[in-house]
Write an enzyme that holds these catalytic residues in place. Structure first.
Site, PDB file in Angstrom:
ATOM      1  N   ARG A   1     -25.085 -51.619-123.517  1.00  0.00           N
ATOM      2  CA  ARG A   1     -24.958 -52.997-123.024  1.00  0.00           C
ATOM      3  C   ARG A   1     -23.847 -53.697-123.782  1.00  0.00           C
ATOM      4  O   ARG A   1     -23.308 -53.157-124.759  1.00  0.00           O
ATOM      5  CB  ARG A   1     -26.266 -53.743-123.306  1.00  0.00           C
ATOM      6  CG  ARG A   1     -26.580 -53.749-124.808  1.00  0.00           C
ATOM      7  CD  ARG A   1     -27.623 -54.757-125.231  1.00  0.00           C
ATOM      8  NE  ARG A   1     -27.638 -54.881-126.674  1.00  0.00           N
ATOM      9  CZ  ARG A   1     -28.341 -54.116-127.493  1.00  0.00           C
ATOM     10  NH1 ARG A   1     -29.107 -53.164-127.007  1.00  0.00           N
ATOM     11  NH2 ARG A   1     -28.272 -54.286-128.801  1.00  0.00           N
TER      12      ARG A   1
ATOM     13  N   LYS B   1     -34.222 -41.249-128.394  1.00  0.00           N
ATOM     14  CA  LYS B   1     -33.487 -40.874-129.611  1.00  0.00           C
ATOM     15  C   LYS B   1     -33.255 -39.372-129.707  1.00  0.00           C
ATOM     16  O   LYS B   1     -32.188 -38.930-130.146  1.00  0.00           O
ATOM     17  CB  LYS B   1     -34.269 -41.315-130.846  1.00  0.00           C
ATOM     18  CG  LYS B   1     -34.043 -42.751-131.251  1.00  0.00           C
ATOM     19  CD  LYS B   1     -34.758 -42.970-132.578  1.00  0.00           C
ATOM     20  CE  LYS B   1     -34.813 -44.399-133.023  1.00  0.00           C
ATOM     21  NZ  LYS B   1     -33.650 -45.201-132.938  1.00  0.00           N
TER      22      LYS B   1
END
Ligand code: MV4
Length: 502
Positions: free
Chosen positions: A291, A116
């Site tokens: 993805r 992050k």
């Protein structure tokens, strides 16, 4: 194009990828665990290879067995689906080292977006709006200083976290030190890293995400956004496209920002940039999912673009052949059909599907991983299918969804279908006035009434009719027509039950 492709997943997403491959004339190889010998993806693939015992760690996450399956069958590329190994940089490296093509981004993009702190730094440097607060990971002293500057409440976020794990809101300076200690401890034991970000806490945000496609030739396009605010425990329940909270002008800007975020890590293939949309209209980068997403069909239904075929073409080195500006048409909604029991705390409900009737008709798409007679295994995610509708307007897409959910029957495992119908009947949903915490706030009001479209009135009417019929039959000493002491129009058996979804 690839000679043959292995699909390293199971269930509905494997089925989705196998269908795209067949359409493209590419032979497919399924993998399966011992619990999935009779799964739909195994039945539909051209070949299937067993990769181990039911536990995912020994089968769907077993890199050596999966690479061996590819080698033995002569597959030249691997599609990971979502979940399992789809965002595992080490796996993509192992695939490349085995001389195979991974259908997805390179390991460097996965690694950069998986952290992050690094993701936030990279996208902020590219001019993408991020939540005010720290960019990289902070010490306790830095956290206190930054929190003082941006003001409370703040949110502590584990740099290695994701999906809502490793987060804690802090409402005043006096609570910060203890919160840091707790959150660092949890992050360390869950993710093996206690690196922490501190951010301004955004109250009542919406979750809006941007789909992008990027080819190997430096071209990245925005393929529309999805609204995913209807969630519980960070699990999406209903998604839609386009987002009812963006106008055309904001959508174009949103798309430009998402493309910048993807380009900041040299992204290739399909990806999703998640944003928090504040009620004041500002939006901030949250994270990038490297993805194909579960909810990709709503984008396909509103753009006419087959994202899975695009993924395969990109991985084969083809340049994107899409227009620079993709304008969504109409509206699409997805409901996730889970084998879970809303009246038992949404506990997974497994077992054999003894009866299945799936909806069909104009504007209805059912991406399912199951069939009648299938034994739903206990080992995996309880998602049975995704029901997707499309309409000229949001209202039409919702009306079609409601109608389709009435048709949908699953007997055996308990499903969330009645819960989905209840959500679709709520005014807040119809008016698109929901945020990411809305569903958890109101879900306690849901009561499942087994028969009759979820309306108590209907149940009372049916009960009264049955009673009247029984009384009449008893009075005339006649057996009832169906031999079950029921009104003649109440038949017992598959799919003939009176009323709406069960
Ligand atoms: C936030 C937030 C409010 N303020 N960050 C949750 C999952 C993770 N990806 C980020 N999340 C949030 N980050 C700030 N500064 C609220 C959430 C959040 C949330 C975000 C997206 C979808 C559902 C959510 C549910 C609860 C909290």
């Amino acid at each position: 194009m690839f000679e043959k492709v292995l699909v390293a997943n199971r269930g509905e997403i494997s089925v989705r990828v196998i269908r795209a491959l067949r359409e493209m004339g590419i032979p497919s190889v399924a993998i399966y665990s011992d619990a999935d010998r009779k799964s739909l993806h195994v039945l539909l693939a051209d070949e299937a290879v067993n990769v181990g015992p039911p536990a995912a760690a020994e089968s769907y996450l077993n890199v050596a067995r999966i690479l061996d399956a590819a080698k033995r069958t002569g597959a030249k590329a691997i599609h990971p689906g979502y979940g399992f190994l789809s965002e595992n940089a080490a796996f993509t490296k192992a695939v490349a080292d085995a001389g195979l093509q991974f259908i997805g981004p390179g390991p460097a993009s996965i690694t950069a977006m998986g952290d992050k702190a690094e993701a936030k730094e990279r996208v902020a440097a590219a001019g993408v709006p991020v939540v005010p607060g720290s960019l990289g990971a902070v010490t306790d002293a830095e956290a206190a200083r930054i929190a003082g500057e941006i003001g409370y409440p703040v949110l502590l976020k584990a740099a290695a976290g994701g999906g809502g794990k490793g987060m804690r809101a802090v409402h005043k300076a006096a609570d910060l030190a203890a919160a840091l200690r707790l959150t660092r401890g949890e992050a360390d034991s869950s993710f093996g890293s206690d690196a922490m970000l501190v951010e301004k806490f955004v109250p009542s945000p919406r979750h809006v995400e941007a789909q992008i496609l990027a080819d190997r030739h430096g071209r990245t396009v925005f393929v529309g956004e999805r609204e995913c605010s209807v969630q519980r425990r960070h699990q999406k329940v209903i998604e839609e496209a386009p987002s009812p909270s963006l106008g055309d002008a904001r959508r174009a800007e949103f798309g430009e920002v998402a493309v910048k975020a993807a380009e900041s890590v040299g992204y290739e293939n399909a990806g999703t940039v998640e944003f928090l949309l504040s009620p004041d209209g500002s939006y901030y980068f949250l994270e990038m999912n490297t993805r194909l997403q579960v909810e990709h069909p709503v984008t396909e239904e509103t753009t006419g673009i087959d994202l899975v075929k695009e993924q395969i073409a990109i991985a084969a080195g083809r340049p994107l052949s899409l227009p620079a500006r993709i304008v969504p048409r109409g509206h699409s909604i997805e409901c996730r059909i889970y084998a879970e029991d809303p009246s038992k705390g949404f506990m997974p409900s497994v077992g054999r599907i003894s009866y299945l009737r799936q909806p069909a008709g104009p504007g209805i798409r059912n991406d399912s991983g199951v069939y009648e007679g299938f034994q739903v295994p206990i080992y995996y995610d309880p998602l049975l299918a995704k029901l997707i509708t499309r309409g000229a307007t949001r209202a039409e897409a919702i009306a079609r969804m409601k109608a389709a959910l009435v048709e949908y029957r699953v007997e055996g495992p308990t499903t969330n279908i009645p819960f989905l119908r209840w959500i679709l009947s709520r005014d807040e949903f119809l008016e698109a006035k929901v945020d990411t915490r809305w569903l958890e706030r109101v879900q306690g009001e849901f009561r499942h009434v087994g028969i009759g479209a979820g309306k108590r009135e209907d149940v009372a009417v049916i009960a009264a009719a049955i009673h009247a019929h029984r009384s009449a039959a008893a009075a005339s000493q006649q057996p009832t027509e169906n031999g079950h002491g029921m009104a003649p129009w109440v038949r017992v058996g598959r799919g003939r039950r009176f009323g709406g979804a069960r």
